[in-house]
Design an enzyme around this catalytic site. Structure first.
Site, PDB file in Angstrom:
ATOM      1  N   ASP A 297       0.880  -1.171   0.000  1.00 32.19           N
ATOM      2  CA  ASP A 297       0.000   0.000   0.000  1.00 32.19           C
ATOM      3  C   ASP A 297       0.915   1.218   0.000  1.00 32.19           C
ATOM      4  O   ASP A 297       1.787   1.346   0.868  1.00 32.19           O
ATOM      5  CB  ASP A 297      -0.865   0.031   1.271  1.00 32.19           C
ATOM      6  CG  ASP A 297      -1.948  -1.036   1.252  1.00 32.19           C
ATOM      7  OD1 ASP A 297      -2.082  -1.749   0.245  1.00 32.19           O
ATOM      8  OD2 ASP A 297      -2.677  -1.153   2.265  1.00 32.19           O
TER       9      ASP A 297
ATOM     10  N   ASP B 101     -13.284  -4.444  -1.050  1.00 27.88           N
ATOM     11  CA  ASP B 101     -13.014  -4.035   0.340  1.00 27.88           C
ATOM     12  C   ASP B 101     -14.266  -4.261   1.196  1.00 27.88           C
ATOM     13  O   ASP B 101     -14.968  -3.300   1.530  1.00 27.88           O
ATOM     14  CB  ASP B 101     -12.622  -2.549   0.383  1.00 27.88           C
ATOM     15  CG  ASP B 101     -11.367  -2.246  -0.413  1.00 27.88           C
ATOM     16  OD1 ASP B 101     -10.402  -3.012  -0.315  1.00 27.88           O
ATOM     17  OD2 ASP B 101     -11.354  -1.229  -1.137  1.00 27.88           O
TER      18      ASP B 101
HETATM   19  O1  1PR Z   1     -10.990   2.580  -4.989  1.00 30.55           O
HETATM   20  O2  1PR Z   1     -10.048   2.017  -7.209  1.00 30.55           O
HETATM   21  O3  1PR Z   1      -9.201   4.005  -5.975  1.00 30.55           O
HETATM   22  O4  1PR Z   1      -8.675   1.703  -5.226  1.00 30.55           O
HETATM   23  C1  1PR Z   1      -8.150   1.985  -3.968  1.00 30.55           C
HETATM   24  C2  1PR Z   1      -7.372   0.757  -3.543  1.00 30.55           C
HETATM   25  O5  1PR Z   1      -6.665   1.080  -2.359  1.00 30.55           O
HETATM   26  C3  1PR Z   1      -8.270  -0.426  -3.249  1.00 30.55           C
HETATM   27  O6  1PR Z   1      -7.672  -1.577  -3.775  1.00 30.55           O
HETATM   28  C4  1PR Z   1      -8.278  -0.506  -1.720  1.00 30.55           C
HETATM   29  O7  1PR Z   1      -8.268  -1.850  -1.301  1.00 30.55           O
HETATM   30  C5  1PR Z   1      -6.971   0.156  -1.343  1.00 30.55           C
HETATM   31  N1  1PR Z   1      -7.037   0.909  -0.080  1.00 30.55           N
HETATM   32  C6  1PR Z   1      -7.685   2.078   0.111  1.00 30.55           C
HETATM   33  N2  1PR Z   1      -7.479   2.484   1.377  1.00 30.55           N
HETATM   34  C7  1PR Z   1      -6.702   1.580   1.973  1.00 30.55           C
HETATM   35  C8  1PR Z   1      -6.215   1.630   3.364  1.00 30.55           C
HETATM   36  O8  1PR Z   1      -5.570   0.710   3.849  1.00 30.55           O
HETATM   37  N3  1PR Z   1      -6.508   2.718   4.056  1.00 30.55           N
HETATM   38  N4  1PR Z   1      -5.675  -0.496   1.278  1.00 30.55           N
HETATM   39  C9  1PR Z   1      -6.421   0.572   1.054  1.00 30.55           C
HETATM   40  C10 1PR Z   1      -6.123  -1.722   1.204  1.00 30.55           C
HETATM   41  C11 1PR Z   1      -5.645  -3.793   1.844  1.00 30.55           C
HETATM   42  C12 1PR Z   1      -4.813  -4.859   1.348  1.00 30.55           C
HETATM   43  C13 1PR Z   1      -3.777  -5.183   2.371  1.00 30.55           C
HETATM   44  C14 1PR Z   1      -4.272  -6.499   2.887  1.00 30.55           C
HETATM   45  C15 1PR Z   1      -3.258  -7.315   3.558  1.00 30.55           C
HETATM   46  N5  1PR Z   1      -5.119  -2.545   1.573  1.00 30.55           N
HETATM   47  O9  1PR Z   1      -4.308  -4.711   0.097  1.00 30.55           O
HETATM   48  O10 1PR Z   1      -2.560  -5.173   1.748  1.00 30.55           O
HETATM   49  O11 1PR Z   1      -5.370  -6.251   3.741  1.00 30.55           O
HETATM   50  O12 1PR Z   1      -2.809  -6.735   4.732  1.00 30.55           O
HETATM   51  P1  1PR Z   1      -2.264  -7.638   5.913  1.00 30.55           P
HETATM   52  O13 1PR Z   1      -1.636  -8.842   5.288  1.00 30.55           O
HETATM   53  O14 1PR Z   1      -1.208  -6.790   6.577  1.00 30.55           O
HETATM   54  O15 1PR Z   1      -3.420  -7.942   6.795  1.00 30.55           O
HETATM   55  P2  1PR Z   1      -9.816   2.627  -5.874  1.00 30.55           P
END
Ligand code: 1PR
Length: 544
Positions: A237, A396
């Site tokens: 991320d 999500d």
């Molecule tokens: O909506 O098309 O602009 O895409 C935004 C992207 O950013 C989406 O894929 C959304 O999942 C991601 N996103 C938005 N906000 C966050 C945040 O964390 N605040 N991250 C975010 C999502 C989740 C996973 C993470 C796993 C594994 N990240 O990708 O890497 O949950 O984590 P872990 O193994 O540490 O538990 P758009």
């Protein structure tokens, strides 16, 4: 510098192929018209997307006679993916469109009754003990395709040397060669060191020299197991922190700020360096999620474009980029389509784009219009131009507990983990904008809609599990697996190698993704893979 000619005939993400060729010390010269073909000594025909689309493009631009002439003149020719398929007589994908007919066989769709299609991931190119362009029995290669040439064992009699892969009960042609022709169904430029080796064998000409001879018996009999490996993905991320630096961060249930009073964005490292580290540790793919949209800069200067350009110079496994892929307006007021943004990413080295919020909104419209498709969504447009395999939908979801089965119209799971009031059931609500807004749509509705639109894969996060180190949400993963045919990547909650074993053993997931446990240095990708291998699961090790 020695030169190889690359045919640029269709929108495609061929930057990684160029990077691979340059890494091997060769220069790429582009073939941009049929008149350029005779200038080529060595010619590579890459290909992505639909068989019919590629063949029609080649035919309309009048390339086919020039390619045939090149092959008939005995000059080195390499086809990759749809570039291999072009050599066949035709494909079930577009029955009216003829192929070059160099190989007397047809391509058929994988049987999807017992497995996910497309076939995505690392599989063998088993030469049956023969020399073939430095393909090795114990190496794995990256495939992504829905149509295959079934292996029947008949082409050898016509002088072809054939390498096979096995998916479920089907054995297919993974690579094929004869004389001056070499073609791979897999993507060598995305197959790590093993892939670079086989491209080198084509470029230097060594691959054609001993083609079909017997491999030394110790190499041929070295222990290996055929089949698709368990795919492990490292996810980064990425966002700008309060100091303006681009950093890899990681949230707890999507909150990426430190718990202290100053609430700084967690900074876990630099994206390009970390991606390289994970590649060299054996990650099968690397995913970047741009979790803020960097809206204050012109699109052409998006920092993630440079991250991709730099990463693709040293990381030869598939790269996915997500975040902000939707129709938008640039800082100068110009309208930019999601397809334009995806194209910028593909040209910078991405192999797949991942769409989050926009997919949910498109799915809502799909249902409100009675499940009709008009070809105008980002998913449809990108899938049409670059192929289904290039479009991932990132989901999500959040758990919503309900007391009884008929308490909601949504697809329900009977859960082993009751809610705060002892509720025995739950459904998974889709969210947009990084979990900030919850919509009245469940994961089954969303994933079925995006599958119909042409998405090739689901990246299945889970907000409740994200960053908890408590293991994947197995109930969610199996619910989605049961709902769609396209591959599903399990994400959120991985805290130790045992969690990966659990998700592979207890669900039918196609791949699993980890983030925090790798970024914090608690485990390496290699440690997870060694653990899975010890448990008897088929994995691919870094082949460096
Ligand atoms: O909506 O098309 O602009 O895409 C935004 C992207 O950013 C989406 O894929 C959304 O999942 C991601 N996103 C938005 N906000 C966050 C945040 O964390 N605040 N991250 C975010 C999502 C989740 C996973 C993470 C796993 C594994 N990240 O990708 O890497 O949950 O984590 P872990 O193994 O540490 O538990 P758009």
């Amino acid at each position: 510098m020695p030169t190889v000619h690359l045919l640029d005939y269709v929108a495609g993400n061929i930057r990684s192929l160029v990077n691979a060729i340059e890494k091997l010390g060769y220069e790429v010269d582009w073939v941009r018209s049929p008149e350029d073909v005779p200038k080529a000594e060595k010619l590579i025909l890459p290909g992505v997307g639909h068989f019919g689309h590629c063949m029609t493009q080649l035919s309309q631009a009048n390339y086919l006679p020039a390619i045939k002439k090149h092959i008939e003149a005995g000059k080195p020719f390499m086809g990759i993916c749809v570039g291999l398929q072009a050599l066949f007589q035709g494909s079930e994908e577009d029955p009216e469109v003829p192929g070059l007919g160099v190989i007397p066989s047809y391509l058929t769709h994988f049987d999807e009754s017992d497995k996910s299609v497309p076939h995505i991931g690392w599989n063998n190119a088993n030469t049956g003990g023969k020399f073939m362009y430095d393909l090795r029995p114990d190496s794995k290669y990256y495939y992504v395709h829905s149509y295959k040439s079934p292996y029947r064992g008949t082409l050898e009699a016509q002088g072809w040397t054939v390498a096979t892969g096995t998916y479920g009960t089907e054995t297919f042609i993974g690579a094929i060669a004869k004389g001056n022709i070499y073609a791979t169904q897999f993507h060598p430029e995305k197959s790590g060191v093993a892939g670079l080796r086989t491209i080198k064998a084509f470029l230097t000409g060594s691959g054609a020299q001993n083609l079909g001879a017997d491999l030394p018996s110790d190499v041929a009999s070295a222990g290996h197991k055929d089949g698709l490996t368990r795919r492990l993905i490292a996810c980064l991320d990425v966002r700008t922190n309060d100091q303006g630096d681009l950093v890899v961060t990681k949230g707890d249930q999507y909150d990426v700020r430190e718990k202290g009073a100053d609430r700084n964005v967690r900074n876990l490292g630099k994206p390009v360096e970390m991606a390289k580290k994970y590649y060299e540790s054996g990650a099968d793919e690397v995913t970047f999620l741009n979790i803020t949209s960097f809206r204050d800069c012109p699109l052409a200067d998006l920092p993630m474009l440079e991250v991709l350009r730099q990463t693709s110079l040293t990381v030869f496994v598939p790269l996915t980029i997500g975040g902000g892929i939707r129709d938008t307006v640039d800082t100068d007021g110009t309208k930019v389509s999601a397809l334009d943004i995806a194209t910028m990413y593909f040209k910078s080295g991405a192999d797949k784009v991942s769409i989050g919020s926009d997919a949910v909104l498109a799915a809502e419209e799909y249902y409100s219009l009675g499940k009709k498709l008009f070809g105008n969504t980002a998913i449809e447009q990108i899938s049409r131009a670059y192929g289904r395999q290039a479009v991932v939908v990132s989901v999500d979801p959040k758990r919503v507990y309900v007391p009884k089965l008929d308490a909601t119209r949504h697809a329900i799971v009977e859960t082993k983990f009751p809610g705060p009031k002892g509720e025995a059931f739950c459904w998974y609500a889709c969210t947009i904008k990084g979990g900030r807004e919850t919509r009245d749509m469940d994961v089954v509705e969303l994933t079925q809609a995006v599958e119909a639109m042409g998405a090739g894969e689901i990246l299945l996060n889970c907000i409740d599990k994200d960053g908890t180190n408590s293991g994947f949400d197995l109930e969610l993963i199996q619910q989605v697996k049961n709902a769609v045919k396209i591959p599903v990547i399990a994400s959120s909650g991985a805290g130790n190698p045992g969690h990966f074993e659990e998700v592979f053993e207890k669900t039918t997931t196609d791949a699993a993704l980890g983030a925090g446990m790798f970024h914090r240095g608690e485990y390496t990708v290699k440690q997870v893979k060694d653990f899975l291998q010890d448990k008897g699961l088929l994995i691919r090790q870094f082949d460096g």
